[in-house]
Design an enzyme around this catalytic site. Structure first.
Site, PDB file in Angstrom:
ATOM      1  N   CYS A 100      -1.330  -5.164 -28.929  1.00 11.19           N
ATOM      2  CA  CYS A 100      -1.459  -5.043 -27.479  1.00 11.19           C
ATOM      3  C   CYS A 100      -0.314  -5.715 -26.738  1.00 11.19           C
ATOM      4  CB  CYS A 100      -2.804  -5.580 -27.011  1.00 11.19           C
ATOM      5  SG  CYS A 100      -3.055  -7.294 -27.460  1.00 11.19           S
ATOM      6  N   ASN A 151       3.944 -10.408 -27.487  1.00  9.32           N
ATOM      7  CA  ASN A 151       4.613 -11.150 -26.407  1.00  9.32           C
ATOM      8  C   ASN A 151       4.715 -12.630 -26.792  1.00  9.32           C
ATOM      9  OD1 ASN A 151       4.351  -8.709 -25.196  1.00  9.32           O
ATOM     10  ND2 ASN A 151       2.742  -9.314 -23.780  1.00  9.32           N
ATOM     11  N   ASP A 152       3.630 -13.153 -27.338  1.00 11.47           N
ATOM     12  CA  ASP A 152       3.640 -14.544 -27.781  1.00 11.47           C
ATOM     13  C   ASP A 152       4.171 -14.681 -29.200  1.00 11.47           C
ATOM     14  OD1 ASP A 152       2.777 -16.173 -25.630  1.00 11.47           O
ATOM     15  OD2 ASP A 152       0.785 -15.305 -25.817  1.00 11.47           O
ATOM     16  N   HIS A 171       0.810  -1.223   0.000  1.00  9.26           N
ATOM     17  CA  HIS A 171       0.000   0.000   0.000  1.00  9.26           C
ATOM     18  C   HIS A 171       0.833   1.258   0.000  1.00  9.26           C
ATOM     19  CE1 HIS A 171      -4.173  -0.599  -0.227  1.00  9.26           C
ATOM     20  NE2 HIS A 171      -4.155  -1.600   0.629  1.00  9.26           N
ATOM     21  N   ARG A 229     -10.615  -9.274 -24.096  1.00  8.76           N
ATOM     22  CA  ARG A 229     -10.148 -10.565 -24.596  1.00  8.76           C
ATOM     23  C   ARG A 229     -10.772 -11.683 -23.764  1.00  8.76           C
ATOM     24  NH1 ARG A 229      -3.870 -11.818 -24.215  1.00  8.76           N
ATOM     25  NH2 ARG A 229      -4.247 -12.110 -21.998  1.00  8.76           N
ATOM     26  N   GLU A 233      -1.176 -13.825 -32.621  1.00 11.70           N
ATOM     27  CA  GLU A 233      -0.005 -14.089 -31.776  1.00 11.70           C
ATOM     28  C   GLU A 233       0.629 -15.423 -32.118  1.00 11.70           C
ATOM     29  OE1 GLU A 233      -1.174 -13.974 -27.634  1.00 11.70           O
ATOM     30  OE2 GLU A 233      -3.114 -14.863 -28.036  1.00 11.70           O
ATOM     31  N   ARG A 244      -7.244  -8.098 -19.993  1.00  8.15           N
ATOM     32  CA  ARG A 244      -6.872  -9.505 -19.787  1.00  8.15           C
ATOM     33  C   ARG A 244      -7.834 -10.114 -18.766  1.00  8.15           C
ATOM     34  NH1 ARG A 244      -1.269  -7.339 -20.382  1.00  8.15           N
ATOM     35  NH2 ARG A 244      -0.177  -8.701 -21.839  1.00  8.15           N
TER      36      ARG A 244
END
Ligand code: PEP
Ligand code: MG
Length: 538
Positions: free
Chosen positions: A500, A452-453, A187, A330, A429, A294
């Protein structure tokens, strides 16, 4: 130089205020009068409530409702019979003195929370300590926290800062803080980012290395602390600070700016989110929409699947917050490195090439339909676009759309509304989808490239492996060619193409992506403004 965890960006040069907690000695002495001891506890709990309510009010004033939520949680904890009731029982059953009862219950709860798998839950142990220490201090009649800071340019150093400590920091005097413990999701780190003051946490034993009055430089970008710096170092950091602040001020001007290239093409710069509340930061940074929600995060950190109603509410929240702005959601992308404790998955040699994402959803339509129904029902509240992850062929897209049609029929029969305006797209992807983009584009409304993939599959370099990270290169010509093919494939059929994956926020890659004609870039909220700048310069 001491290295810690960079928790909040920025530079600060100032004087240390070492915050030392007043140790209250807790003894094992038995209660002489159980009723009297219970009365002491009761009074201290009530006093704690009043104090926290006050801090909450102050936080709402200075930092807004959302940041005050933690104090609402503290108040709930004080009203929770499982928590304060356990203290009562401790006195009653074991004749513990009030302070010892609180301390014992605190330790039990903290042990439970700290052993949880979820980082967020582990961090909540800090809230339990915060509240318990306040009760103990109130029983002992000592003050809690409280900062006696007179000097400007003060840098607070503490073992840890509780949320209530952080809320009490006077921003006109405190310019940064450093703590021994904590991580990016604690926090105090979250609050430092909201207060926009630099912070470095997880410094292990910084409290033993400094004293009040020492000079220090805080580098919240690299997560570095320099004690008693020489003049030359101070001068160089003053320069860095000036540069950073000027840059940030400059970037803020872009919040409202609609990004267009010098050739006049409008480019959407959107944000990626994992939780509904993340929309706030995307909006604060001038995001044009949500380019990737996501949704698997809605399924994580719990013991069962989120219901249709829960999902509907989450999607509705995001759509309403974003108004007319586009929101790309997604569908469930579970598998690979993302697992659910309550959904057993087969052991596989190569989970990233295995049973995941759309493959799992098509195999388990009873799971998929719950999400699709939630999405369809929420669609009437905004500008919704839905995409399927890990599509390698048209058959998969068609099968997914068949299930969508089934859900629509069911909803119609139940008299429930959904929008006919939803756009349906796919994540590109897998190299096969990129190569076949022109064909796929005939059937879908849009593409979003998941680099990313895509990079790991193109270069056969596991995105999780440090050993092969030198191969994982977004600018590899093969990756660039696939990206170009995907964008051209979409455009050949009059469809739009976004990205993305992390590459969309990579300032080095942005010019090439613009060159290829990418229409939408989606990234983490803090990258939005630097990316906007880069695009405007193109
Ligand atoms: C991607 O693969 O680029 C992507 C955006 O999805 P994730 O990182 O969730 O796999
Ligand atoms: Mg992916």
């Amino acid at each position: 130089m001491i290295k810690g965890i960079a928790a909040s960006k920025g530079y600060a040069i100032g004087t240390i205020y070492l915050h030392e907690e007043v140790e209250v000695k807790i003894t094992a002495e038995l209660a002489k009068d159980v009723t009297e001891e219970k009365g002491k506890l009761q009074k201290a709990v009530e006093k704690s409530k009043a104090q926290i309510a006050k801090i909450k009010e102050k936080t709402i004033e200075t930092m807004g409702e959302e940041k005050a939520e933690v104090f609402e949680a503290h108040l709930t904890l004080l009203d929770d019979p499982e928590f304060t009731g356990a203290m009562d029982l401790e006195i009653e059953n074991n004749s513990s003195n009030a302070m010892k009862a609180v301390d014992d219950v605190m330790n039990t709860f903290v042990t439970i929370f700290e052993s949880m798998d979820d980082e967020y839950m582990r961090e909540r142990a800090a809230d339990i300590k915060d509240v318990s220490k306040r009760i103990i201090a109130n029983i002992a009649g000592t003050s809690v926290g409280g900062f006696d800071i007179e000097e400007e340019n003060t840098i607070v150093v503490a073992h840890d800062l509780t949320p209530s400590d952080t809320a009490q920091l006077d921003r006109s005097k405190v310019i940064a803080f450093l703590t021994n413990i904590g991580g990016r999701t604690s926090h105090s780190a979250i609050m430092a980012r909201t207060l926009e003051i630099p912070a470095v946490v997880g410094l292990k034993d910084i409290t033993t290395q400094v004293k009040t009055g020492d000079k220090v430089i805080v580098d919240g970008i690299e997560g570095i602390v320099i004690l008693n710096p020489d003049e030359a170092t101070v001068a160089s950091y003053l320069e860095k600070k000036k540069g950073y602040e000027a840059e940030r001020e400059e970037l803020k001007k872009l919040i409202e700016v609609k990004t267009t290239t010098s050739a006049g093409k409008r480019i959407e710069v959107c944000g990626n989110i994992g939780k509904p509340e993340d929309v706030e930061q995307v909006l604060a940074n001038g995001g044009d929409g949500i380019g990737l929600f996501r949704t698997e995060f809605l399924y994580m950190d719990r013991d069962d699947m989120p219901t249709e109603e829960e999902q509907y509410k989450a999607y509705k929240y995001v759509l309403e917050k974003m108004g007319e702005k586009p929101v790309v959601i997604r569908t469930l992308d579970i598998g690979g490195d993302k697992k659910l404790s309550y959904l057993p998955m087969p052991e596989e040699m190569n989970p990233f090439l295995g049973y995941r994402a759309i493959r799992l959803c098509l195999d388990r339509p009873e799971i998929f339909k719950v999400q699709l129904r939630g999405l369809l029902r929420a669609s009437v509240y905004g500008n919704l676009k839905v995409m399927f992850p890990m599509i390698s062929s048209l058959e998969e897209y068609n099968k997914a759309m068949d299930i969508v049609e089934e859900c629509k029929k069911e909803l119609k029969a139940e008299g429930k509304n959904y929008s006919e305006e939803i756009e349906w797209g796919i994540m590109v992807e897998i190299p096969a989808a990129a190569v076949n983009a022109d064909e796929l584009a005939k059937h879908v409304d849009f593409f979003s490239i998941g680099t990313n993939d895509l990079i790991q599959y193109t270069l056969a370099a596991d995105r999780m492996s440090e050993k092969v990270s030198y191969l994982y290169n977004p600018m590899h010509p093969a990756v660039l060619k696939l990206i170009k093919m995907t964008i051209e494939g979409a455009h050949s059929q009059g469809k739009w193409c976004g990205m993305c994956g992390e590459m969309a926020g990579d300032e080095e890659a942005i010019p090439a992506l613009l060159e290829y004609g990418l229409d939408e870039f989606s990234m983490s909220a803090t990258s939005i403004l630097p990316a906007k700048k880069k695009i405007l310069e193109f």
